[in-house]
Design a protein around this motif. Structure first.
Motif, PDB file in Angstrom:
ATOM      1  N   ALA A 105      54.667  63.875 -30.234  1.00 60.07           N
ATOM      2  CA  ALA A 105      55.010  62.702 -29.436  1.00 60.07           C
ATOM      3  C   ALA A 105      54.006  62.503 -28.308  1.00 60.07           C
ATOM      4  O   ALA A 105      53.573  61.372 -28.034  1.00 60.07           O
ATOM      5  CB  ALA A 105      56.425  62.850 -28.874  1.00 60.07           C
ATOM      6  N   ALA A 106      53.609  63.600 -27.651  1.00 55.06           N
ATOM      7  CA  ALA A 106      52.606  63.491 -26.593  1.00 55.06           C
ATOM      8  C   ALA A 106      51.268  63.010 -27.140  1.00 55.06           C
ATOM      9  O   ALA A 106      50.560  62.217 -26.507  1.00 55.06           O
ATOM     10  CB  ALA A 106      52.438  64.840 -25.891  1.00 55.06           C
ATOM     11  N   LEU A 107      50.916  63.475 -28.334  1.00 55.98           N
ATOM     12  CA  LEU A 107      49.658  63.041 -28.952  1.00 55.98           C
ATOM     13  C   LEU A 107      49.722  61.578 -29.371  1.00 55.98           C
ATOM     14  O   LEU A 107      48.743  60.836 -29.260  1.00 55.98           O
ATOM     15  CB  LEU A 107      49.351  63.928 -30.160  1.00 55.98           C
ATOM     16  CG  LEU A 107      47.993  63.725 -30.840  1.00 55.98           C
ATOM     17  CD1 LEU A 107      46.862  64.039 -29.878  1.00 55.98           C
ATOM     18  CD2 LEU A 107      47.882  64.605 -32.074  1.00 55.98           C
ATOM     19  N   ALA A 108      50.884  61.133 -29.860  1.00 55.62           N
ATOM     20  CA  ALA A 108      51.024  59.740 -30.292  1.00 55.62           C
ATOM     21  C   ALA A 108      50.983  58.765 -29.123  1.00 55.62           C
ATOM     22  O   ALA A 108      50.647  57.589 -29.302  1.00 55.62           O
ATOM     23  CB  ALA A 108      52.325  59.568 -31.066  1.00 55.62           C
ATOM     24  N   LEU A 109      51.327  59.234 -27.924  1.00 53.93           N
ATOM     25  CA  LEU A 109      51.314  58.349 -26.761  1.00 53.93           C
ATOM     26  C   LEU A 109      49.895  57.954 -26.350  1.00 53.93           C
ATOM     27  O   LEU A 109      49.712  56.923 -25.700  1.00 53.93           O
ATOM     28  CB  LEU A 109      52.010  59.036 -25.581  1.00 53.93           C
ATOM     29  CG  LEU A 109      53.539  58.993 -25.572  1.00 53.93           C
ATOM     30  CD1 LEU A 109      54.071  59.771 -24.380  1.00 53.93           C
ATOM     31  CD2 LEU A 109      54.044  57.556 -25.543  1.00 53.93           C
ATOM     32  N   ILE A 110      48.908  58.765 -26.726  1.00 54.64           N
ATOM     33  CA  ILE A 110      47.535  58.485 -26.286  1.00 54.64           C
ATOM     34  C   ILE A 110      47.033  57.142 -26.819  1.00 54.64           C
ATOM     35  O   ILE A 110      46.608  56.276 -26.042  1.00 54.64           O
ATOM     36  CB  ILE A 110      46.611  59.643 -26.697  1.00 54.64           C
ATOM     37  CG1 ILE A 110      47.039  60.922 -25.981  1.00 54.64           C
ATOM     38  CG2 ILE A 110      45.151  59.306 -26.392  1.00 54.64           C
ATOM     39  CD1 ILE A 110      46.226  62.144 -26.374  1.00 54.64           C
ATOM     40  N   PRO A 111      47.065  56.874 -28.146  1.00 48.67           N
ATOM     41  CA  PRO A 111      46.597  55.560 -28.611  1.00 48.67           C
ATOM     42  C   PRO A 111      47.496  54.424 -28.144  1.00 48.67           C
ATOM     43  O   PRO A 111      47.017  53.307 -27.920  1.00 48.67           O
ATOM     44  CB  PRO A 111      46.613  55.698 -30.143  1.00 48.67           C
ATOM     45  CG  PRO A 111      47.565  56.800 -30.424  1.00 48.67           C
ATOM     46  CD  PRO A 111      47.434  57.749 -29.281  1.00 48.67           C
ATOM     47  N   VAL A 112      48.814  54.698 -27.975  1.00 45.34           N
ATOM     48  CA  VAL A 112      49.705  53.642 -27.488  1.00 45.34           C
ATOM     49  C   VAL A 112      49.338  53.248 -26.065  1.00 45.34           C
ATOM     50  O   VAL A 112      49.283  52.065 -25.718  1.00 45.34           O
ATOM     51  CB  VAL A 112      51.171  54.109 -27.580  1.00 45.34           C
ATOM     52  CG1 VAL A 112      52.101  53.092 -26.940  1.00 45.34           C
ATOM     53  CG2 VAL A 112      51.567  54.330 -29.031  1.00 45.34           C
ATOM     54  N   GLN A 113      49.073  54.235 -25.213  1.00 47.19           N
ATOM     55  CA  GLN A 113      48.680  53.931 -23.845  1.00 47.19           C
ATOM     56  C   GLN A 113      47.348  53.189 -23.803  1.00 47.19           C
ATOM     57  O   GLN A 113      47.147  52.308 -22.961  1.00 47.19           O
ATOM     58  CB  GLN A 113      48.593  55.234 -23.049  1.00 47.19           C
ATOM     59  CG  GLN A 113      49.945  55.882 -22.792  1.00 47.19           C
ATOM     60  CD  GLN A 113      49.822  57.243 -22.128  1.00 47.19           C
ATOM     61  OE1 GLN A 113      48.720  57.800 -22.035  1.00 47.19           O
ATOM     62  NE2 GLN A 113      50.939  57.790 -21.671  1.00 47.19           N
TER      63      GLN A 113
END
Length: 285
Positions: free
Chosen positions: A179-187
């Motif tokens: 989840a923390a890794l997926a937030l990077i492209p979303v941000q």
């Protein structure tokens, strides 16, 4: 008792001319040698045998399936496609090993590897059957099955057994990290969208939020500096854009335009430059 020699560097006193200093010196120390780890040795040997079997399987399967496909296509293309039959189940087996701590994720590559293995074995058997040697086709197909079975045994032996609670703990740890890794492209997408909105607002004149309370504008003087409002702050801009923005907002007094340009564009903007841009803007308007 077997021993092994270990060299260590120690500081020893050394006296020269009546003065003593600590100097490094390499000292040999005899330590008991640990017993040979036969389990590790045997596992390394079995792994080496599995690698040799896998290499022989790939060569045999590629030659057999390549001969089958070369009946209808040129040989380079046939043998290039033939190697895919074995690489497919080998790749699935590697992914299954990577997911060894999560049985749910390992289930899909395991099933896909079995399917790819069956397809490869059927292709090898078809080559022997078309060549008039069905027995050789069956034996050749068994080579891929034996290689897959051997690697399954080796990898299964090296997979540590985990109880249900430990597997769930690891699953939650991976889910949190994912989840923390997926937030990077979303941000990144959110920041990019905010940047586009800010650029759009800076490029277009701001529309009034509400109609004027006094619809009668017959007595309004565009040249009156007291009636003009300074444009809102925004991203940095050039001197020319700042002059245009000030004029579009109703600032017609050169002094107020100059003050706005120095605030938004260039703190050292010259009055002559601003006046020239004002004249050009009025002529263009």
């Amino acid at each position: 008792m077997k021993t092994r020699t270990v060299y260590e560097t120690r500081l020893v006193p050394h006296t020269v001319g009546g003065r003593t200093r600590l100097v490094p010196e390499e000292v040999a120390i005899e330590l008991p040698a640990p017993p040979r780890d036969w389990d590790r040795t045997i596992l390394a040997g079995v792994t080496g045998i599995a690698v040799l079997v896998l290499a022989a399987c790939v060569v045999w399967s590629t030659a057999s399936v390549g001969g089958l496909l070369s009946r209808v296509v040129v040989a380079p293309a046939a043998y290039g496609a033939a190697i895919v039959f074995d690489l497919a189940w080998i790749a699935c087996m590697a992914v299954e090993w990577l997911a060894r701590y999560d049985p749910d994720r390992a289930r899909l590559p395991r099933k896909a590897g079995h399917v790819a293995l069956v397809v490869a074995m059927l292709a090898v058997g078809a080559d022997g059957w078309l060549a008039g040697y069905p027995q050789i086709g069956i034996v050749g197909a068994a080579v891929s099955g034996l290689a897959k079975g051997l690697w399954t045994v080796v990898l299964r032996h090296q997979t540590p057994p985990l109880d249900a609670r430990t597997r769930e703990f690891l699953r939650q740890e991976l889910a949190e990290a994912g989840a923390a890794l997926a937030l990077i492209p979303v941000q990144r997408q959110v920041q990019r969208a905010h940047g586009l909105v800010a650029a759009e607002r800076a490029a277009l004149p701001a529309a009034p939020d509400a109609p004027d309370a006094d619809p009668d504008q017959s007595g309004h003087d565009d040249d009156a500096p007291d009636d003009a409002t300074e444009p809102p702050d925004g991203p940095p801009m050039t001197v020319k854009d700042a002059v245009r923005t000030a004029l579009d907002s109703g600032l017609n007094d050169p002094e107020r335009v100059l003050a706005y340009v120095r605030k938004r564009a260039d703190a050292n903007a010259k009055p002559a430059t601003v006046e020239r841009y004002i004249r050009l803007a009025k002529l263009a308007g």
